[in-house]
Design a protein around this motif. Structure first.
Motif, PDB file in Angstrom:
ATOM      1  N   GLY A   1       2.238  -5.313  -6.956  1.00  0.00           N
ATOM      2  CA  GLY A   1       0.999  -5.876  -6.418  1.00  0.00           C
ATOM      3  C   GLY A   1       0.555  -7.141  -7.122  1.00  0.00           C
ATOM      4  O   GLY A   1      -0.625  -7.521  -7.016  1.00  0.00           O
ATOM      5  N   VAL A   2       1.458  -7.811  -7.848  1.00  0.00           N
ATOM      6  CA  VAL A   2       1.062  -9.035  -8.541  1.00  0.00           C
ATOM      7  C   VAL A   2       0.585 -10.071  -7.528  1.00  0.00           C
ATOM      8  O   VAL A   2       1.228 -10.310  -6.500  1.00  0.00           O
ATOM      9  N   PRO A   3      -0.572 -10.717  -7.767  1.00  0.00           N
ATOM     10  CA  PRO A   3      -1.064 -11.730  -6.818  1.00  0.00           C
ATOM     11  C   PRO A   3      -0.145 -12.945  -6.774  1.00  0.00           C
ATOM     12  O   PRO A   3       0.474 -13.307  -7.781  1.00  0.00           O
ATOM     13  N   VAL A   4      -0.093 -13.579  -5.624  1.00  0.00           N
ATOM     14  CA  VAL A   4       0.748 -14.769  -5.473  1.00  0.00           C
ATOM     15  C   VAL A   4       0.334 -15.842  -6.472  1.00  0.00           C
ATOM     16  O   VAL A   4       1.180 -16.514  -7.081  1.00  0.00           O
ATOM     17  N   SER A   5      -0.981 -16.012  -6.665  1.00  0.00           N
ATOM     18  CA  SER A   5      -1.460 -17.061  -7.570  1.00  0.00           C
ATOM     19  C   SER A   5      -0.984 -16.822  -9.000  1.00  0.00           C
ATOM     20  O   SER A   5      -0.616 -17.764  -9.716  1.00  0.00           O
ATOM     21  N   ARG A   6      -0.978 -15.557  -9.427  1.00  0.00           N
ATOM     22  CA  ARG A   6      -0.541 -15.228 -10.782  1.00  0.00           C
ATOM     23  C   ARG A   6       0.957 -15.476 -10.942  1.00  0.00           C
ATOM     24  O   ARG A   6       1.402 -16.061 -11.934  1.00  0.00           O
ATOM     25  N   ALA A   7       1.748 -15.045  -9.966  1.00  0.00           N
ATOM     26  CA  ALA A   7       3.196 -15.271 -10.022  1.00  0.00           C
ATOM     27  C   ALA A   7       3.519 -16.764  -9.967  1.00  0.00           C
ATOM     28  O   ALA A   7       4.402 -17.248 -10.685  1.00  0.00           O
TER      29      ALA A   7
END
Length: 420
Positions: free
Chosen positions: A295-301
């Motif tokens: 569930g890692v957010p796109v912005s964080r990745a």
């Protein structure tokens, strides 16, 4: 310590004498008998006609082990084609001899897979007489027996300090140093073994080695995770830099944990290490990020991928199973998403998930990889499922250094499957 006392002619040490004098002048507190000669002649004999091809790598590994096992106040230098002279600042002759023997033992284990303790010999200087050095030559087998005997005597004497911290504990620690080992990734489309995967490995006596982040004393401690990432980066860049200078060419994929990049202070420390990488090596470097949470957010990745792309050719994400995060990882700019299979994985159990993973990656226009291809059945299935990249025991084993890029075709794969 048993062994023969030998008189070594000063002619053998003519070249070494100026360095030794400088070391002893600087080390006024050097312990008596702290001069040792570590020879690789037994290793050369066991390698036979392979020695000329691997001699440079043997010395590279030997020097790395010396840096790991010696203290900053000890001194060493290469002597001749097959040996090193080591001067210890504080350790006595017996303890220091065990450390020197440890270097040759580790080399035999890395290069040959086993250790002949009788053949591992260390020459320890006793004293100088009439311009000549008197040496005592002992085998690792003799030294270990002597250490056990002395330890038993200490226990019998009920000396509490010795029981709590025997004198030889520092020379023969139970915990082996972390090593970095490498294995090839097959680029299926280009039909070449051109990328080498780096991984931490800690040997354990009488037990299976620890791998990856299990090498840390506490795999959940974020500072220890960072420390392991820094150690692997340092060792792998040291090895690859030496290979690069010797005209070896391949791509190298170095692990970095999500938690190392997640904290500002940890990322800043890792950044300092990345900035020290020679610019000419960046074009051959990739990073594979381990530990992406589900569930890692796109912005964080995206933030992490952008950070690593400054210092690498591509960024790879390693996931243990499932396709649920592939859209986010693809959107973040991940080039390869690698599915990590558990030991003993079979097509019967993992085939459907592998197929779903590969097809979803194709739909998202991200390259699919799989690690854990350990059998001919799994290799055949992964190839048929359309994976771009494959790694595992069947593709290529772990080794102490990467190899040059090597052509490996589908015909080669089929021939290996038939021969298995």
């Amino acid at each position: 310590m048993d062994g023969l006392v030998q008189r070594e002619q000063t002619g053998q040490f003519t070249e070494a004498a100026p360095k030794l004098r400088a070391i002893f002048q600087a080390q006024t507190q050097a312990a008596a008998g702290s001069l040792h000669m570590v020879g690789l002649d037994s290793l050369r004999a066991r390698l036979g006609n392979r020695w000329p091809r691997v001699a440079d790598r043997v010395h590279m590994l030997a020097e790395r082990l010396l840096r790991q096992l010696l203290s900053p106040r000890d001194a060493w230098f290469r002597h001749g084609e097959e040996g090193y002279i080591v001067v210890f600042h504080q350790l006595g002759r017996t303890e220091a001899g065990l450390v020197c023997a440890k270097v040759v033992e580790q080399l035999q284990r890395l290069l040959l897979g086993d250790v002949d303790t009788a053949a591992v010999r260390v020459h320890s200087a006793v004293h100088e007489m009439d311009g000549e050095l008197l040496f005592q030559s002992s085998s690792l087998h003799e030294m270990l027996a002597g250490a056990a005997s002395l330890a038993g005597a200490a226990v019998a004497a009920e000396t509490s300090a010795d029981k709590a911290n025997p004198w030889w504990a520092h020379a023969a620690p139970q915990e082996e140093p972390v090593q970095v080992v490498y294995r090839p990734i097959w680029d299926v489309r280009k039909e070449v073994l051109s990328i080498y995967l780096a991984r931490a490995m800690r040997p354990r006596r009488g037990r299976l080695p620890l791998w990856g982040y299990d090498c840390a004393a506490d795999p959940q401690d974020m500072q220890q995770i960072l420390g392991l990432d820094l150690d692997v980066l340092r060792q792998s860049m040291e090895v690859y830099g030496e290979l690069y200078r010797n005209q070896f060419r391949c791509f190298l994929s170095v692990p970095v944990h999500f938690e190392t990049l997640a904290g500002i202070a940890r990322r800043r420390e890792y950044l300092a290490a990345l900035q020290a990488i020679p610019k000419e090596l960046v074009a051959f470097l990739a990073f594979h990020v381990v530990g992406f949470p589900q569930g890692v957010p796109v912005s964080r990745a995206t933030e992490m991928v952008a950070f690593l792309k400054q210092f690498s050719r591509v960024v790879i994400a390693v996931v243990e199973s499932g396709c649920q995060d592939l859209p986010a990882l693809a959107a973040a700019g991940i080039y390869i998403v690698t599915m990590l299979l558990p030991p003993g994985a079979s097509p019967k159990r993992w085939g459907p998930e592998l197929s779903r993973f590969s097809h979803e990656a194709l739909r998202l226009r991200v390259h699919a990889g799989v690690e854990g291809v350990d059998t001919s059945l799994m290799a055949s299935y992964a190839d048929g499922a359309g994976f771009h990249y494959m790694a595992g025991d069947f593709i290529g084993p772990w080794s102490e250094v990467p190899e040059n890029a090597l052509r490996f075709t589908h015909a080669d794969l089929r021939a290996r499957i038939v021969a298995d």
